[in-house]
Every structure is written in C-alpha cells, then in structure tokens.
Design an enzyme around this catalytic site. Structure first.
Site, PDB file in Angstrom:
ATOM      1  CG  ASP A  30     -44.232 -36.008 -71.652  1.00 46.96           C
ATOM      2  OD1 ASP A  30     -43.774 -36.234 -70.510  1.00 46.96           O
ATOM      3  OD2 ASP A  30     -44.946 -36.818 -72.268  1.00 46.96           O
ATOM      4  CD  GLU A  78     -51.280 -41.235 -70.524  1.00 49.11           C
ATOM      5  OE1 GLU A  78     -50.437 -42.143 -70.489  1.00 49.11           O
ATOM      6  OE2 GLU A  78     -51.154 -40.208 -71.220  1.00 49.11           O
ATOM      7  CG  ASP A  79     -50.778 -41.072 -65.574  1.00 48.12           C
ATOM      8  OD1 ASP A  79     -51.127 -41.934 -66.394  1.00 48.12           O
ATOM      9  OD2 ASP A  79     -49.666 -40.512 -65.612  1.00 48.12           O
ATOM     10  CG  HIS A  81     -42.900 -36.133 -65.680  1.00 50.32           C
ATOM     11  ND1 HIS A  81     -41.893 -35.998 -66.607  1.00 50.32           N
ATOM     12  CD2 HIS A  81     -44.044 -36.361 -66.393  1.00 50.32           C
ATOM     13  CE1 HIS A  81     -42.383 -36.155 -67.824  1.00 50.32           C
ATOM     14  NE2 HIS A  81     -43.690 -36.369 -67.726  1.00 50.32           N
ATOM     15  CG  HIS A 106     -47.953 -33.696 -69.492  1.00 48.32           C
ATOM     16  ND1 HIS A 106     -47.216 -33.108 -68.493  1.00 48.32           N
ATOM     17  CD2 HIS A 106     -47.381 -34.905 -69.719  1.00 48.32           C
ATOM     18  CE1 HIS A 106     -46.234 -33.911 -68.138  1.00 48.32           C
ATOM     19  NE2 HIS A 106     -46.311 -35.011 -68.854  1.00 48.32           N
TER      20      HIS A 106
END
Length: 631
Positions: A147, A86-87, A57, A82
């Site tokens: 995205d 967050e992950d 991704h 990106h």
C-alpha cells in the site's frame, strides 16, 4: 471516458488474475475475483487526487503483492479490500462473513482507527497497530508495505505539505522496515521516492551527476564487465555480469556519512557477478569462492577488501562475497559475487520462503522489543525512537571470546555489546579488550571484532552513557537504572560548577519549578539572575555525599626528578582518588601541569591543594575554570 476507465480497470485487474493463476487453485481464483468485484463496487463513487477511479489504487496494491512480493491468495484478497472498511460502509464483519477470519485479520490491521480512539497520536497509534500484528503474522506488514509503495509511486498528485508528511514517514519507518524484512528492491525504491519528494533539488542534482558518471565510465566498465564474463566462460561457469549504479539516496547518505562530495565519493557503482547454483555439486559458498579465486588470479585484489556475507549474512538475510579489484584502467572496483538464489532472497526477503524460517530469529527478537515498548506507557514520547533502533539500515557481527555471534546496529559501542550479552554485564562494564587491545566502554565496534568485557561492582550507568548506545536493550537498561536513582532537588550551574562546601546560593529554576539551581555566590549567571529575579533566591544545604565532582588544577613547579610521581601520589595514594587526565608542558626547567580528577567536597579539594603546594619545587597551585586556558 467512463467506458474507457471501465476497460482499463478490467485490464489491470486481469493482469493480477494472470499472475495469481500460475500458483493458486481455481477455487482460490474465484475468491480473488470476488474480492476485486466487492472492492470495485464499494469504491465505485470514489476518485483519487488525480481524478482517476479510486479502484486503481487497490488493484495496484494487489498487483504489487502478487507480482513483486509473490504473496499468497489471502494477502492479495486483503490488498483488494484494504481500504473498504476505512472508506466505505462495509465492516470487518462483512469481510469476515465473505472471506473468512484470516482475510478479516489482515484488513483490520491495515485499517486506521477512528480519530477519537487514538491513544497517542494518529501516526503512532497506526504504527503500534501495524507492528503489534507481527506478533502473529508478517503478511499484514507486507500488505501495508505494498500500500505504501503505491502511494509513494503516485505521490506527485499530493500537495507539497502532504508529500513531506508521507515521505518523512516512509524514510523514517517503512523503508528501514522493508530493509529489515530483506525486501531490498522495495526498500531502495521507497528510500529514493521519499528522497525525491523531500529534497527534490538534491535528488535531481545527484541524478544528473549519476548520469554524467555513467556516460564518463561506460566504456571502461563495459570492458571490465566483459573481461569478467570471459573469465567465467573460460572456466565453464554459467553466470552473468552486470554493472549496477547506486541510487541517489544511497549516494546522498554516503556523502553525508563521509563528508565527501559526489566526485570524491568511492564506489558509486558496483559490478555484480551472479552464478547459477544448480550447475554444479559445489555449495553456493564453494562456487562463490571459486569465482573469487578466478577473478583474483586475473585482477589485483585490494588488501583486506574481501567481505564474506555468506558465512556471516546480514540480519536481513543478505548474502554475497564482496571484493575490490583493480582493472586495467587503474581504479579500484567493488565486485559482488552471488548466486541466483541469493539475489532472489534479497529481492523477496521474508516472502521468499513460505515458512518464513529465514527470519524467525529476527521476528522473535523484534517481538520482545515490541512488547517492551508497547507495555511502557511512560516512554510514549520515545516510542518511535525505541522502535527505529530495531530497524537500523545496516548491522555488524561481532563475537564474544568464546565465538558466540552478536548482531548489533552499525556504529554500536562496547556498551551495546555488553547489554546485548547480559544486562548485568552492561550495568557494571568498566573497560574492554577489543581484539586484545584495551579500550573504554564507549568505543565503537567494527564488523568481526572480538570483545571481552571486564566489570566492577562499583561501576554503574552514568547519565552520558545514553549518548553512546544505539540498541533499544541498552537504552532501556540505562534509563531504568537512572530513573531508579533518588531524584535530587538540586541541579548545578553549568557555568560555575559548584561543589559541596563552597559558598553557594539557590535560584528557583524557571524551566522546572520544583528544581533549584545551585550557583557559586560569585557566578556571573547567578548575579545576572538575582538582579532580575531576586525573589527566586533560596537558601540551600549542599552537602557532600559519595558523588565525585570533576575539578581541574594547574600546578606550576621547578622541574626535577620524581616530580610527576609525587604529584600523582598526592592524589591517588594520599587521598585515594582517581585521575581523569594529567597533562604537562616543560619550558627551560619550569613545568606546568594540568590535572583533572573528582572530589567529594570543597574541603577535600583544599586539602589536596595544600598537600600539593607543600611538595618540593611547587610554586603555584590553582583551580581552573572550564573556560581557562589549558596550560
């Protein structure tokens, strides 16, 4: 299998590197490769819903930014990274220390907040964070669009309810945003992917109809295309001609707008004529007009069909000459004449020029709207509505009497125009001249209209004005005025429409405990309510003020000369009230009139009725309820 994935991961990343190596320095390439290495390590244990490595991704998003948006190195680096903050366990500070403040800013903007930090809702806060970044840099939004585009391209792996959520967000927010930024290709793909997942049956039906349309018209259109190409070649003009079919979502939207089925929808395709602007000393406009003249010499032009989007580009930067021509097979065809640079601009939009000067005006306008919406917390429930009014899919250019250009959403009205020029002009707009023709302020505008507004200090925004405006500026001004007015404790029953001075009762409003609804004592709804909620009946003091309450009178009289004048005089001169409408019907010397106007009180209404009853020839004067027959 893992080894196969490793090779595929490297192949996909190498493609991004090959694209970027053509336009950045070796030092920048080192930073781009380092960003990929960090993303690959950070996401090494994660999988996508398809079971593929998650790193596919970020690579795909970076590829969209590099190849389809042609963004610079820091934006591509941010695409690789990106989702890292967050992950994974990496932080914004980790990103800043390795890649600098600029990349850290871009990654921070596209990183969703922790759930406990939401001020409104997850979606609205993410929109707000993203849009707020436009006050500084549009690249963050371009990263987010890249995205979103890849997420939409791979949406088939999601559950249906997740597909609906993401597709709805895309159709409502991201596709119009891409359009406003001039990214036509991305806007079109987002719209159609959203439509495909929201309404798969309709999407497939329209796709099948397009395929049949292509097959049925292929020969005729190829002949028409060839004739245009020959006309260019004979004139020594370098260019190419192609037939482009509109996509399912575009046709679906047209079907909804015009109420047509597919077979009766006009212009399901168009012919695009693209010329090389470097072949001549002529300007792009002069070259486009030369081609226009060549084609209209060869084919009949539909009257008034030419639209000049070169002199008056759309607000997203789109430029072209549109004209409708009649080929030998006898059906009007839409033809677009553009330069290669215009096509490039429509594909890359705000990213086409590195200094972004082509959208600075819109950006500034957007920032003002953004500041207003972000600073108006009491309007949080209307936040997305207010934002979307700046992302309308199309726009029109209209003009003041002095030639000043005003850009408005399609379907805008005189009120939108007035408020766009000046808030005071909108607040007191009474009527307008559109191209010299007298029109009410609620009239819709068309591209190219010249509007002159006439004001009256006694005119102020009415509650129904909000339904006739489309711009955020107009909605904000109308709401502000309406909210500034003293709030009444009463509301009138819509069934019986009482006016001050009539015999009325009040009933506690069950939808708003502090509000009392006023009814006539013989109102059917009041009688029903009292039978069930007798304890909610209250006494009210419904006094007259400056408010005018609409009433309708039915007058029956013997026809005679000047009867109409006497009836009008009794209302407008004697009582100095304005009439909303006056309808008459005459049958064998008997006249029936319906007169609608506003009164301040029931006593004033009775005086008017008595005055009319005394007019020579009048036999009956009766007040009509809204559901009574017209005449």
């Amino acid at each position: 299998m893992q080894q196969d994935y490793n090779q595929e991961i490297q192949n996909r990343a190498d493609h991004v590197f090959e694209v970027m190596e053509k336009r950045v320095s070796p030092e920048e390439m080192t930073r781009i490769r380092s960003a990929f290495d960090l993303a690959r390590e950070a996401h090494s244990l994660q999988k996508r819903k398809t079971g593929e490595p998650y790193i596919f991704h970020p690579i795909a998003v970076a590829n969209i930014a590099a190849e389809e948006l042609m963004l610079e190195s820091n934006a591509v680096i941010a695409c690789f990274l990106h989702d890292v903050v967050e992950d994974t366990d990496y932080t914004i500070e980790d990103i800043r220390s390795r890649f600098g403040d600029d990349v850290a800013f871009l990654v921070r903007v596209v990183t969703k907040k922790p759930t406990h930090d939401y001020e409104m809702s997850k979606q609205l806060d993410n929109y707000r964070q993203l849009l707020d970044s436009m006050q500084y840099d549009i690249r963050a939004i371009l990263v987010k669009l890249a995205d979103r585009l890849h997420n939409m391209r791979t949406l088939a792996s999601m559950k249906p309810e997740k597909q609906m959520k993401i597709a709805g967000e895309t159709d409502y927010f991201y596709a119009p945003l891409a359009n406003r930024l001039g990214l036509y290709n991305i806007k079109t793909e987002l719209e159609n992917l959203s439509f495909r997942f929201r309404c798969p049956d309709e999407y497939e039906d329209i796709s099948d109809l397009i395929a049949r349309h292509v097959a049925a018209n292929k020969d005729n259109l190829e002949t028409f295309r060839t004739q245009i190409q020959q006309a260019l070649d004979e004139a020594g003009i370098k260019g190419h001609v192609r037939v482009d079919y509109r996509r399912p979502f575009s046709l679906w939207r047209k079907m909804k707008k015009y109420g047509d089925d597919f077979n009766h929808l006009k212009y399901r395709h168009f012919v695009e004529v693209v010329f090389d602007e470097t072949q001549t000393h002529l300007s792009e406009k002069e070259m486009a007009m030369r081609i226009y003249c060549i084609l209209t010499d060869r084919f009949k032009e539909k009257h008034c069909s030419m639209s000049n989007y070169i002199d008056a580009p759309k607000e997203n930067g789109y430029q072209s000459i549109h004209v409708k021509l009649l080929p030998d097979f006898g059906r009007w065809q839409e033809v677009h004449i553009s330069s290669e640079s215009m096509i490039h601009q429509s594909q890359y939009g705000c990213a086409a020029e590195r200094n972004e000067s082509n959208i600075l005006h819109w950006i500034e306008k957007f920032r003002k709207v953004l500041r207003d919406t972000l600073n108006s917390k009491k309007h949080d429930d209307r936040y997305m509505e207010d934002i979307i009014t700046t992302f309308y899919n199309d726009d029109i250019q209209v003009f003041t009497p002095t030639g000043q250009k005003i850009i408005l959403p399609q379907n805008s009205t005189v009120l939108d125009f007035a408020y766009e020029v000046h808030t005071g002009l909108g607040d007191h707009a009474k009527y307008a001249l559109i191209n010299g023709r007298l029109e009410p302020v609620t009239s819709a505008l068309r591209r190219g209209d010249v509007i002159e507004i006439f004001t009256d200090d006694n005119i102020h925004p009415e509650p129904d004005w909000i339904y006739f405006v489309h711009t955020f500026k107009a909605k904000k001004a109308i709401r502000r005025y309406l909210e500034s007015r003293p709030k009444s404790e009463y509301c009138r029953c819509r069934e019986c429409n009482p006016i001050p001075g009539e015999e009325v009762i009040g009933i506690q409003n069950h939808y708003g405990p502090k509000m009392i609804t006023i009814h006539k004592r013989d109102c059917r709804e009041a009688i029903s309510m009292v039978s069930s909620y007798g304890d909610d009946v209250v006494s009210v003091d419904f006094k007259a003020d400056e408010t005018l309450y609409p009433v309708t009178l039915k007058v029956r009289a013997v026809d005679r000369s000047h009867l109409f004048v006497d009836l009008v005089d009794s209302i407008t001169n004697t009582f100095r009230l304005s009439m909303e409408s006056f309808n008459t019907k005459t049958e064998r010397n008997i006249v029936v009139c319906k007169i609608r106007f506003g009164v301040h009180s029931y006593s004033e209404l009775k005086s008017i009725m008595n005055h009319i009853a005394a007019i020579d020839g009048v036999d009956e004067v009766r007040r009509l309820d809204d559901d009574d027959p017209v005449l």
